[in-house]
Write a protein that holds these residues in place. Structure first.
Motif, mmCIF file in Angstrom:
data_model
loop_
_atom_site.group_PDB
_atom_site.id
_atom_site.type_symbol
_atom_site.label_atom_id
_atom_site.label_comp_id
_atom_site.label_asym_id
_atom_site.label_seq_id
_atom_site.Cartn_x
_atom_site.Cartn_y
_atom_site.Cartn_z
ATOM 1 N N GLU B 29 0.670 -1.481 -0.379
ATOM 2 C CA GLU B 29 0.252 -0.121 -0.323
ATOM 3 C C GLU B 29 0.876 0.853 0.036
ATOM 4 O O GLU B 29 0.278 2.075 -0.921
ATOM 5 N N VAL B 32 1.850 1.880 -3.283
ATOM 6 C CA VAL B 32 1.263 2.680 -3.910
ATOM 7 C C VAL B 32 0.965 4.275 -3.539
ATOM 8 O O VAL B 32 0.924 4.659 -4.623
ATOM 9 N N GLU B 33 0.694 4.602 -2.990
ATOM 10 C CA GLU B 33 1.168 6.244 -2.199
ATOM 11 C C GLU B 33 1.986 6.554 -2.739
ATOM 12 O O GLU B 33 2.272 8.003 -2.958
ATOM 13 N N VAL B 74 1.630 -3.270 -7.227
ATOM 14 C CA VAL B 74 0.537 -3.319 -8.553
ATOM 15 C C VAL B 74 -0.654 -4.082 -8.631
ATOM 16 O O VAL B 74 -1.840 -4.580 -8.810
ATOM 17 N N LEU B 77 -2.996 -4.958 -5.553
ATOM 18 C CA LEU B 77 -3.883 -3.838 -5.800
ATOM 19 C C LEU B 77 -5.040 -3.845 -6.231
ATOM 20 O O LEU B 77 -6.114 -3.856 -6.177
ATOM 21 N N ALA B 78 -4.440 -4.326 -7.751
ATOM 22 C CA ALA B 78 -5.242 -5.132 -8.550
ATOM 23 C C ALA B 78 -6.538 -5.805 -8.281
ATOM 24 O O ALA B 78 -7.784 -5.718 -8.539
ATOM 25 N N ARG B 81 -8.743 -4.293 -5.816
ATOM 26 C CA ARG B 81 -9.625 -3.688 -6.465
ATOM 27 C C ARG B 81 -10.825 -4.417 -7.028
ATOM 28 O O ARG B 81 -12.169 -3.809 -6.412
ATOM 29 N N LEU B 114 -4.968 3.737 -8.112
ATOM 30 C CA LEU B 114 -3.821 2.374 -8.826
ATOM 31 C C LEU B 114 -3.539 2.357 -9.639
ATOM 32 O O LEU B 114 -2.778 2.141 -10.433
ATOM 33 N N ALA B 117 -0.687 5.040 -10.368
ATOM 34 C CA ALA B 117 0.882 3.990 -9.920
ATOM 35 C C ALA B 117 0.678 3.450 -10.653
ATOM 36 O O ALA B 117 1.711 3.136 -11.863
ATOM 37 N N ALA B 118 -0.474 2.668 -11.395
ATOM 38 C CA ALA B 118 0.691 1.418 -12.221
ATOM 39 C C ALA B 118 0.644 1.810 -13.513
ATOM 40 O O ALA B 118 1.342 1.531 -14.413
#
Lengths: 215, 215
Positions: B29, B32-33, B74, B77-78, B81, B114, B117-118
């Motif tokens: 996390e 990504v932040e 990635v 979190l994908a 999500r 996300l 970030a990606a």
């Protein structure tokens, strides 16, 4: 630039102005090449000047900062590319093939080097407040010009219902397809998808080559 | 991870495994932040570990390199999500509003942290051969999962003509809209464009909430 009189619509430049113009064009083209090859962080004014065969002094004179250099490069080459697409489109015959070719030409613009270079700059600007502030108006300008280009090329009557949205959706779709093509060659999937998209557009009254034009 | 027996479908972890899982989740996390806030070049394993409140040793143990860290982030979190979107969609009532809400949920995924970030990772990978080689299979996997998610949520029958292309075009369009939202808030234009897009989808036989379901 146009102070020295014009002959047959062509501005006459002093030799010094002509040298400046050539130097600038070389710097801007090198910038895009450099962004494509090395990405944002690998692009420095020093590397660009060396690649362009332009002295460091001349580079600093024309574009003192990396930010000025990349913004001028994106704008200059977007204008040039738009002019090239217009020229190419001007000789396309009318008829149902025209829409097909126009969509392909626009798609090529979103998968070519200029798109890749612009994306590098856009993404860098997201986390660079100064670059971002400078880029937002340029993005809006380039976006409007791209929309105008698509409207003209598609012969779109934006007063017809749904046409403005269809032109916008085409450009947003092409931008998405451009990103999908970044890391691997997505040509096959893109062509199949655009074949379906062209049929949708062709069925839309209010596009030249679309339903209205076929009546 | 599931070696220690299961009670009511929930894997029982040792305290050590549980600590590892929590540490990993915090690192991913934070990654990504960090990508959202500082971009690719401002994201380092040191900064991520500090932000996550995780020791440098623990970070090196779980994700030895920046490349491993961002790829795991990635992917993890994908997946999370996608699971959240499925949960949210599961409670949507059937009917014409459903398609509307589903498109909005997918659009939110393409404008959220996300996606940003990606995109940072994707663009960096373009000019980094090692990262690119590692990322291409991940991109394909995430792309397939996103397509599957859209098919399920839209209740799309991909055997019906044009439906597969319409689902793909929706995702490509949303990706393009995500990029258009990078530097300035494009919500207003996006909503107007998606309103027209939803109408197109709703008219397509082969989508739940589409023409066939309305018969």
């Amino acid at each position: 630039m146009f102070l020295y009189g014009q002959a047959e619509g062509v501005p006459v430049r002093t030799p010094q102005q002509e040298r400046s113009r050539v130097t600038q064009a070389r710097l801007l083209e090198s910038t895009v090449e450099c962004l494509v090859e090395h990405g944002w962080s690998g692009t420095t004014t020093t590397v660009v000047a060396a690649r362009a065969g332009v002295s460091r002094g001349a580079q600093l004179h024309h574009y003192p900062t990396k930010s000025e250099l990349v913004m001028a490069a994106v704008e200059h080459l977007a204008e040039r590319r738009a002019a090239e697409i217009r020229q190419e489109a001007a000789v396309l015959p009318a008829g149902p093939q025209r829409l097909d070719r126009v969509v392909d030409m626009l798609a090529a613009a979103f998968t070519g080097p200029l798109f890749v270079a612009a994306l590098e700059v856009w993404v860098a600007a997201r986390t660079d407040p100064d670059l971002r502030a400078a880029l937002v108006p340029l993005e809006a300008r380039v976006g409007r010009e791209m929309h105008r280009l698509a409207v003209d090329l598609l012969g779109a009557d934006e007063r017809a219902p749904g046409v403005r949205e269809a032109v916008q959706a085409t450009l947003d779709l092409l931008r998405g397809l451009g990103v999908a093509n970044l890391l691997s060659d997505d040509t096959h999937r893109r062509q199949a998808l655009l074949a379906a998209w062209k049929k949708q557009l062709a069925a839309l009254p209010g596009l030249a080559g679309g339903a209205l034009a076929n009546l």
